[in-house]
Motif scaffolding. Structure first.
Motif, short mmCIF file in Angstrom:
data_model
loop_
_atom_site.label_atom_id
_atom_site.label_comp_id
_atom_site.label_asym_id
_atom_site.label_seq_id
_atom_site.Cartn_x
_atom_site.Cartn_y
_atom_site.Cartn_z
N ARG A 1 9.06 -60.68 -20.63
CA ARG A 1 9.65 -62.02 -20.61
C ARG A 1 11.17 -61.96 -20.74
NH1 ARG A 1 4.72 -63.18 -23.23
NH2 ARG A 1 5.58 -62.81 -25.30
N ILE A 2 11.66 -61.06 -21.59
CA ILE A 2 13.12 -60.90 -21.74
C ILE A 2 13.71 -60.36 -20.44
CG2 ILE A 2 14.93 -59.60 -22.96
CD1 ILE A 2 13.80 -61.89 -24.64
N ALA A 3 13.03 -59.41 -19.81
CA ALA A 3 13.52 -58.87 -18.53
C ALA A 3 13.60 -59.98 -17.49
CB ALA A 3 12.62 -57.74 -18.04
N ALA A 4 12.60 -60.87 -17.47
CA ALA A 4 12.62 -61.99 -16.53
C ALA A 4 13.78 -62.94 -16.85
CB ALA A 4 11.29 -62.74 -16.56
N LEU A 5 14.06 -63.13 -18.13
CA LEU A 5 15.19 -63.96 -18.52
C LEU A 5 16.50 -63.35 -18.03
CD1 LEU A 5 16.41 -66.35 -20.11
CD2 LEU A 5 16.29 -64.90 -22.16
N PHE A 6 16.68 -62.04 -18.22
CA PHE A 6 17.89 -61.38 -17.73
C PHE A 6 18.03 -61.51 -16.22
CE2 PHE A 6 18.13 -58.73 -21.73
CZ PHE A 6 19.40 -59.17 -22.09
N ALA A 7 16.92 -61.57 -15.52
CA ALA A 7 16.98 -61.70 -14.06
C ALA A 7 17.61 -63.02 -13.63
CB ALA A 7 15.57 -61.57 -13.46
N ASP A 8 17.68 -63.98 -14.54
CA ASP A 8 18.31 -65.27 -14.24
C ASP A 8 19.84 -65.21 -14.32
OD1 ASP A 8 15.91 -66.55 -13.85
OD2 ASP A 8 15.84 -67.44 -15.86
N TYR A 9 20.38 -64.08 -14.74
CA TYR A 9 21.82 -63.96 -14.94
C TYR A 9 22.42 -62.97 -13.96
CZ TYR A 9 21.09 -66.58 -19.21
OH TYR A 9 20.75 -67.56 -20.09
N SER A 10 23.68 -63.21 -13.62
CA SER A 10 24.40 -62.29 -12.73
C SER A 10 24.78 -61.03 -13.49
CB SER A 10 25.67 -62.97 -12.20
OG SER A 10 26.61 -63.13 -13.26
N GLU A 11 25.18 -60.00 -12.76
CA GLU A 11 25.63 -58.76 -13.41
C GLU A 11 26.81 -59.03 -14.35
OE1 GLU A 11 26.39 -55.37 -10.91
OE2 GLU A 11 24.63 -55.80 -9.67
N GLU A 12 27.71 -59.90 -13.93
CA GLU A 12 28.87 -60.21 -14.75
C GLU A 12 28.46 -60.93 -16.04
OE1 GLU A 12 28.64 -61.08 -11.46
OE2 GLU A 12 29.97 -59.53 -10.65
N GLU A 13 27.50 -61.84 -15.92
CA GLU A 13 27.02 -62.56 -17.10
C GLU A 13 26.30 -61.60 -18.05
OE1 GLU A 13 26.22 -67.08 -15.51
OE2 GLU A 13 24.83 -65.49 -14.87
N ILE A 14 25.52 -60.70 -17.50
CA ILE A 14 24.83 -59.71 -18.34
C ILE A 14 25.84 -58.81 -19.03
CG2 ILE A 14 23.28 -57.71 -18.32
CD1 ILE A 14 21.67 -59.22 -16.15
N ALA A 15 26.93 -58.46 -18.34
CA ALA A 15 27.98 -57.65 -18.96
C ALA A 15 28.58 -58.38 -20.16
CB ALA A 15 29.05 -57.29 -17.94
N VAL A 16 28.79 -59.69 -20.03
CA VAL A 16 29.33 -60.48 -21.14
C VAL A 16 28.31 -60.53 -22.28
CG1 VAL A 16 30.04 -62.80 -21.88
CG2 VAL A 16 30.89 -61.87 -19.71
N LEU A 17 27.06 -60.76 -21.95
CA LEU A 17 26.02 -60.78 -22.99
C LEU A 17 25.94 -59.43 -23.70
CD1 LEU A 17 23.18 -62.68 -21.09
CD2 LEU A 17 24.43 -63.50 -23.10
N SER A 18 25.97 -58.37 -22.95
CA SER A 18 25.89 -57.03 -23.52
C SER A 18 27.08 -56.75 -24.42
CB SER A 18 25.80 -55.99 -22.41
OG SER A 18 25.70 -54.70 -22.96
N ASP A 19 28.26 -57.13 -23.97
CA ASP A 19 29.46 -56.96 -24.78
C ASP A 19 29.32 -57.75 -26.08
OD1 ASP A 19 32.36 -56.25 -25.24
OD2 ASP A 19 32.53 -58.44 -25.11
N TRP A 20 28.90 -58.99 -25.98
CA TRP A 20 28.76 -59.84 -27.16
C TRP A 20 27.75 -59.23 -28.13
CZ3 TRP A 20 25.45 -62.38 -30.25
CH2 TRP A 20 25.99 -63.29 -31.15
N LEU A 21 26.60 -58.82 -27.61
CA LEU A 21 25.57 -58.24 -28.48
C LEU A 21 26.05 -56.95 -29.14
CD1 LEU A 21 22.50 -58.91 -26.19
CD2 LEU A 21 22.90 -59.92 -28.45
N THR A 22 26.77 -56.12 -28.41
CA THR A 22 27.31 -54.88 -28.96
C THR A 22 28.29 -55.18 -30.08
OG1 THR A 22 27.00 -53.72 -26.86
CG2 THR A 22 28.61 -52.77 -28.40
N ARG A 23 29.18 -56.12 -29.84
CA ARG A 23 30.18 -56.46 -30.84
C ARG A 23 29.55 -57.17 -32.04
NH1 ARG A 23 34.66 -59.26 -27.28
NH2 ARG A 23 35.67 -59.51 -29.30
#
Length: 162
Positions: free
Chosen positions: A122-144
């Motif tokens: 389900r989380i993978a399907a949710l990520f599929a709703d986002y662009s690569e750039e948006e996922i990069a922002v989410l990943s950066d936010w989660l890392t920080r």
């Protein structure tokens, strides 16, 4: 929804949503642990073991105790329970017989995946709703945010010890 305009949210709203997600995650972890025949501390430690192995290392019992903020006596109980449940085993360090590594049983990752798999899909399907750039922002936010939570945990441990 990739590339589409997203609903606006204030930092306060996002923080409240994060707090809700964390609280729900804690409750879910307890439920998942029960389904796996473990308690939440043992499940957390199993996650640390699998994470280390995924990075190509094995944790010593002391490393595991430190990550879980447990005493060496308490970690002995965790490892005993994980061994009895068939999730992990002790392996002597060939370079230092006094040191013990804790390694996952061959079936452990698969057993955990059976329980966590539907959520991960389900989380993978949710990520599929986002662009690569948006996922990069989410990943950066989660890392920080993870680094901030780690620093807060260290502060709490130091305050508790001091």
């Amino acid at each position: 929804m990739a590339g589409k305009e997203r609903p606006r949210s204030t930092p306060e709203q996002a923080h409240a949503q994060m707090d809700h997600l964390i609280a729900l995650g804690i409750v879910a972890q307890h439920h998942m642990a029960q389904r796996l025949g473990l308690n939440v501390t043992d499940l957390t430690c199993m996650g640390f073991i699998l994470e280390a192995e995924g990075a190509g290392t094995a944790l010593t019992a002391g490393d595991l105790a430190q990550r879980a903020n447990l005493t060496t006596g308490a970690i002995t109980g965790v490892i005993n329970r994980l061994e009895r449940a068939g999730y992990a085993r002790r392996r002597s360090d060939p370079g230092d017989r006094r040191r013990v590594h804790v390694v996952a049983d061959a079936s452990a990752a698969e057993r955990l995946s059976e329980v966590y798999g539907p959520n991960y899909r389900r989380i993978a399907a949710l990520f599929a709703d986002y662009s690569e750039e948006e996922i990069a922002v989410l990943s950066d936010w989660l890392t920080r945010a993870t680094a901030i939570m780690g620093a807060s945990l260290e502060e709490a441990r130091e305050a508790e010890a001091g």
